[in-house]
Design an enzyme around this catalytic site. Sequence first.
Site, PDB file in Angstrom:
ATOM      1  N   HIS A  62      37.167  41.408  39.047  1.00 27.95           N
ATOM      2  CA  HIS A  62      37.899  40.020  38.402  1.00 27.95           C
ATOM      3  C   HIS A  62      39.499  39.986  38.388  1.00 27.95           C
ATOM      4  CE1 HIS A  62      38.025  36.807  34.998  1.00 27.95           C
ATOM      5  NE2 HIS A  62      39.154  37.527  34.900  1.00 27.95           N
ATOM      6  N   GLU A  63      40.073  41.310  37.863  1.00 33.38           N
ATOM      7  CA  GLU A  63      41.536  41.510  37.764  1.00 33.38           C
ATOM      8  C   GLU A  63      41.854  41.700  39.235  1.00 33.38           C
ATOM      9  OE1 GLU A  63      42.732  41.031  35.063  1.00 33.38           O
ATOM     10  OE2 GLU A  63      41.074  41.327  33.762  1.00 33.38           O
ATOM     11  N   HIS A  66      42.604  38.275  40.578  1.00 33.95           N
ATOM     12  CA  HIS A  66      43.844  37.725  40.152  1.00 33.95           C
ATOM     13  C   HIS A  66      45.114  38.422  40.632  1.00 33.95           C
ATOM     14  CE1 HIS A  66      42.391  35.630  36.701  1.00 33.95           C
ATOM     15  NE2 HIS A  66      42.036  36.430  35.996  1.00 33.95           N
TER      16      HIS A  66
END
Length: 276
Positions: A62-63, A66
Amino acid sequence: MSNSYQVSRNAPRSAFVPSPVFVGILAIVAVSGWMAWTGYGNVRVDIFLLVLSGWVLSLCLHEYAHALVAYFSGDGGVADRGYLRLNPLKYSHPVLSIVLPLVAVVLGGIGLPGGAVWVDHTHIGSKVKQSLISAAGPATNVVFALLLAAPFAFGAGDDLGLAHGPNGDVVVTGEHGAFWLALAALAFLQVMASVLNLLPVPGLDGGNILHPWLSPPYQRAYDMFAPYGFILLFVLLWQSKINAAFFGLVTWLAGVLGVPEIADYGLFLMRFWEDV
């Protein structure tokens, strides 16, 4: 070709090599998956290890999503900050990004969104790109949910169930039942995380998607409330009617994807130190 040129010019290839920490997380996922598949030892411990390691894996990706979108949108500094090596220890807020979501899953069965990596928006002039950076994380959760639910859509775990053993304890039934229950619990968490991350709450990804499009006065108000987004989220979920509606929505969405109805029970069963 232009993207590969930008990568080789602006950052060393080592900046994209997965860190030993991430490789270790992958190893734990693989071993715990084998343990759950074979029913090795205490199946509740197996479920605990697979759900927790799988959840950490999804938080890392998820990170990473980004950071990767931010890199190709103009913020080359994410490579210097180590965000592209999938190392959770490099996050600007490791407690918010990893520790708090883990505690929320273990104690409450809630797929709490983590704190995003730090992105230097001064290098990103486009509102669309800024929104895409924020949307990349939730998109990863959506993809995870679809991948984890796919086996159930094709009939996997059809005989999955729960029963009471001779000592009154709960037993997972079905061929490779512990594995499929853990996978269903992970899919349920990913659906929950997708919904939570897309809520238009200041400080969360859903709010950050909208932030570039707000007028300056509203952006200043947003920035003022953003540090308290998690508190606001807890307050909302603490309200019984909102809580019931939220979990009803998550359960419905998970069911649409084919996730077994007992998926959420796996989140209770993984607390092997408690009697159920």
